[in-house]
Design an enzyme around this catalytic site. Structure first.
Site, mmCIF file in Angstrom:
data_model
loop_
_atom_site.group_PDB
_atom_site.id
_atom_site.type_symbol
_atom_site.label_atom_id
_atom_site.label_comp_id
_atom_site.label_asym_id
_atom_site.label_seq_id
_atom_site.Cartn_x
_atom_site.Cartn_y
_atom_site.Cartn_z
ATOM 1 N N ASP A 63 0.834 -1.200 0.000
ATOM 2 C CA ASP A 63 0.000 0.000 0.000
ATOM 3 C C ASP A 63 0.875 1.258 0.000
ATOM 4 O OD1 ASP A 63 -2.165 -1.694 0.226
ATOM 5 O OD2 ASP A 63 -2.221 -1.556 2.422
HETATM 6 N N1 URA Z 1 -1.094 -6.098 3.772
HETATM 7 C C1 URA Z 1 -1.642 -4.858 3.798
HETATM 8 O O1 URA Z 1 -2.691 -4.658 4.375
HETATM 9 N N2 URA Z 1 -0.975 -3.870 3.185
HETATM 10 C C2 URA Z 1 0.202 -4.022 2.560
HETATM 11 O O2 URA Z 1 0.776 -3.049 2.038
HETATM 12 C C3 URA Z 1 0.765 -5.312 2.544
HETATM 13 C C4 URA Z 1 0.098 -6.340 3.151
#
Ligand code: URA
Length: 234
Positions: A103
């Site tokens: 993310d």
């Molecule tokens: N899980 C998440 O919620 N976000 C990420 O960036 C990676 C794994």
């Protein structure tokens, strides 16, 4: 990689000719003449020249580890933020694809490559590649809540909108708001959704490793090529 290995990849010199060229002082790394073939060079960031002409390794497949900082998107069509490939200075960077997106607000290990089979092996849950996440939670969890979460996550939980439970995973706490989660799959926003299942919110998330690959030696925003050994594990 070693400078002599780099020379054999970047030129058609035999090993003994490469040695002679080095010995004659014709090779420079970042404007410094280097005669030692064992010297370590960074193919992305070092400027390596033979008699003043830049050398690059022929672009076969590229396998790159990036220490993703927050504020970058893992997408080809960015909406709001700059895109992670802007951090990678290699030719034809737009042919690189990401193995397991992070993310915008997540930091940590991100693998990119233009080898589709390799990308699949890194991300497919069938290959059980362990990814270690370090997370900070908004709300402190009591010992009892921690024990419940550890137990349920070890068995697998059914996340909202999914038909199958998460694969068995390992959760551990270092204190009431800091935990480590080891996953062998990568569903959309998986870590955040897993903690939301327990009524909590992840406020900081960092991927510390993918398989045996760690961020040791890299600063945020830096990248390096993976070694042959690192590639072969997948
Ligand atoms: N899980 C998440 O919620 N976000 C990420 O960036 C990676 C794994």
């Amino acid at each position: 990689m070693r400078l002599d290995k780099f020379l054999s990849k970047a030129t058609e010199l035999s090993r003994s000719d490469a040695k002679k060229v080095l010995h004659r002082g014709e090779i420079s790394v970042n404007d410094e003449i280097i005669k030692d073939g064992g010297r370590h060079v960074d193919e992305i960031n070092d400027e390596i020249e033979w008699a003043g002409e830049p050398l690059t390794v022929a672009t076969g497949n590229r396998y790159i580890l990036l220490y993703k900082p927050e504020g970058f998107e893992c997408t080809l069509r960015p909406k709001e933020y700059p895109i992670v490939t802007e951090l990678i200075d290699v030719p034809e960077w737009n042919s690189l694809r990401i193995a397991g997106r992070l993310d915008v607000d997540t930091t940590g290990a991100l693998i990119l490559s233009d080898d589709g089979g390799f990308l699949h092996r890194v991300t497919s849950p069938k290959h059980h590649v362990a990814k270690i996440y370090e997370l900070t939670l908004a709300d402190p969890m009591t010992d009892e809540q921690q024990a419940t979460a550890i137990k349920e996550i070890a068995k697998g939980i059914l996340l909202e909108g999914e038909y199958e439970k998460t694969r068995p995973a390992e959760l551990s706490f270092s204190d009431e708001t800091h935990a480590t989660l080891v996953l062998t799959e990568g569903k959309y926003h998986q870590v955040k959704r897993m903690m939301a299942y327990f009524g909590n919110k992840v406020v900081e998330l960092h991927r510390a490793s993918i398989g045996t690959i760690t961020l040791d030696g890299l600063e945020k925003g830096e990248c390096r090529f993976l070694s042959d050994k690192e590639i072969e594990q997948f």
